[in-house]
Design an enzyme around this catalytic site. Structure first.
Site, short mmCIF file in Angstrom:
data_model
loop_
_atom_site.label_atom_id
_atom_site.label_comp_id
_atom_site.label_asym_id
_atom_site.label_seq_id
_atom_site.Cartn_x
_atom_site.Cartn_y
_atom_site.Cartn_z
N HIS A 107 0.92 6.09 1.90
CA HIS A 107 1.73 6.94 2.79
C HIS A 107 2.72 7.80 2.03
CE1 HIS A 107 -0.15 4.96 6.09
NE2 HIS A 107 0.18 3.79 5.58
N ARG A 132 3.06 18.74 2.12
CA ARG A 132 3.64 19.99 1.63
C ARG A 132 2.96 20.51 0.36
NH1 ARG A 132 8.93 21.39 3.60
NH2 ARG A 132 9.00 22.90 1.93
N HIS A 157 -3.36 -5.26 7.58
CA HIS A 157 -3.49 -4.14 8.53
C HIS A 157 -2.60 -4.36 9.75
CE1 HIS A 157 -4.92 -0.49 10.32
NE2 HIS A 157 -5.56 -0.24 9.20
N GLY A 158 -1.69 -3.43 9.92
CA GLY A 158 -0.81 -3.46 11.10
C GLY A 158 0.30 -4.49 11.03
N ASN A 174 0.85 -1.20 0.00
CA ASN A 174 0.00 0.00 0.00
C ASN A 174 0.89 1.25 0.00
OD1 ASN A 174 -1.46 2.25 1.12
ND2 ASN A 174 -3.10 0.82 1.57
N HIS A 234 -5.67 3.51 -1.78
CA HIS A 234 -7.00 3.84 -1.27
C HIS A 234 -7.33 5.27 -1.69
CE1 HIS A 234 -9.69 4.03 2.62
NE2 HIS A 234 -10.35 4.40 1.53
N GLU A 276 -10.86 -9.69 2.75
CA GLU A 276 -9.54 -9.38 3.32
C GLU A 276 -9.76 -9.31 4.83
OE1 GLU A 276 -7.28 -6.07 1.75
OE2 GLU A 276 -6.18 -5.87 3.63
N THR A 319 -7.85 2.93 8.44
CA THR A 319 -9.12 2.20 8.41
C THR A 319 -9.32 1.45 9.74
OG1 THR A 319 -8.55 1.83 6.11
CG2 THR A 319 -10.52 0.73 6.92
N GLU A 372 -8.64 0.28 -3.17
CA GLU A 372 -9.47 0.32 -1.96
C GLU A 372 -10.40 1.52 -2.03
OE1 GLU A 372 -7.21 0.54 1.59
OE2 GLU A 372 -6.12 -1.29 1.17
N ARG A 419 -7.42 12.77 0.95
CA ARG A 419 -6.36 13.25 1.86
C ARG A 419 -4.97 12.79 1.44
NH1 ARG A 419 -7.08 9.57 7.25
NH2 ARG A 419 -9.17 10.37 7.27
N HIS A 420 -4.88 11.69 0.71
CA HIS A 420 -3.54 11.29 0.23
C HIS A 420 -3.56 11.00 -1.27
CE1 HIS A 420 -5.29 7.44 1.36
NE2 HIS A 420 -5.01 7.56 2.64
N ARG A 464 -9.50 7.99 -1.00
CA ARG A 464 -10.49 8.38 0.02
C ARG A 464 -11.41 9.46 -0.51
NH1 ARG A 464 -10.32 7.53 5.56
NH2 ARG A 464 -8.88 5.86 6.10
#
Ligand code: PXP
Length: 254
Positions: free
Chosen positions: A9, A17, A208-209, A6, A42, A164, A99, A68, A48-49, A44
């Site tokens: 990030h 910035r 996840h994680g 993923n 993903h 998933e 999430t 996603e 946001r990203h 969104r």
């Protein structure tokens, strides 16, 4: 065991910035060079990203793309135009950092307007209709859910090919010093969930994680086809570069 990475990030860093770099598509190329089997991103609702243009450029890479998204009309429209290999439906809340928890498939089916018999209820749900539309375009559909019996059964009723399994609770338990009992308990829950899903004819991914320390226990569970991992790889990449960070994760999975 496939590895999907993923890259959201990378886009988060860029958006911090409001610059044109770092570019998530350039990151995706590094990730693939490091041995990943596919890219996960993903889009969104609040953008946001990842941005719309990123998704279009990622698709052109012709790598496996797991898109996603939340179950909204806008996102369904984008997915139908984009035609990624896979759509993973996730719950989305504006204020969440990542999430949190899986999609509540069970309630979506139970709250579907009419019909009393369970089969008809599933067929009349928005989820079922969306899955049908995506499948018609040959897009694989996966539902990101918690490892719970009711959610898994509902995912099968809704017509998904994949689930998933949200490994967040397992991951949280694994971060605790001296872990053991909590981790063992969560692993039992995940193993049972995988078995039930397979019995119902579902295919299973997980994520996840997951990080370099806890991934092996999940990778050893037979029946899981793919792990989707983001944060730990990107965090490691700050020190060793993205390609190397992916290579190290591949090694940890083996
Ligand atoms: N799978 C899904 C459905 C996700 O939403 C996320 C987080 O974006 C991941 C996997 C990866 O989680 P992490 O970044 O914690 O590795």
């Amino acid at each position: 065991m496939r590895l999907g990475v993923n890259i959201d990030h990378i886009a988060t860093l860029r958006q911090a910035r409001q610059e044109a770099f770092p570019d998530p598509v350039a990151a995706a190329k590094e990730v693939l060079a490091g041995g990943a089997d596919g890219i996960v991103c993903h889009l969104r609702e609040d953008r946001r990203h990842i941005q719309d243009d990123d998704v279009k450029r990622l698709k052109k890479l012709e790598a496996r793309l797991d898109f996603e998204m939340a179950l909204t009309d806008e996102m369904v429209g984008i997915a139908l135009r984009l035609k990624p290999e896979m759509v993973t439906l996730v719950p989305e809340k504006r204020q969440e950092i990542t999430t949190e928890g899986g999609l509540d498939v069970k309630s979506q089916i139970q709250n579907s307007k009419f019909k009393t018999n369970p089969k008809s209820k599933a067929l009349s749900s928005k989820l079922f209709k969306v899955i049908k539309k995506l499948k018609k375009e040959k897009i694989l559909v996966s539902l990101f859910i918690d490892p719970e019996e009711g959610q898994i059964k509902a995912a099968a009723e809704a017509g998904a090919e994949f689930i998933e399994i949200h490994t967040g609770r397992f991951a949280q338990a694994s971060y605790v010093r001296g872990r053991s009992s909590g981790v063992k308990q969560e692993l039992i829950i995940i193993k049972k969930a995988v078995q039930l899903a397979k019995d119902l004819g579902l295919r299973v991914n997980a994520g996840h994680g997951l990080d370099y320390n806890n991934v092996r226990a999940i990778a050893e569970i037979s029946g899981i086809e793919e792990l989707n991992i983001g944060y730990s790889i990107i965090a490691r990449a700050v020190f060793v570069g993205l390609k190397q960070a992916v290579k190290e994760m591949r090694r940890a999975i083996r």
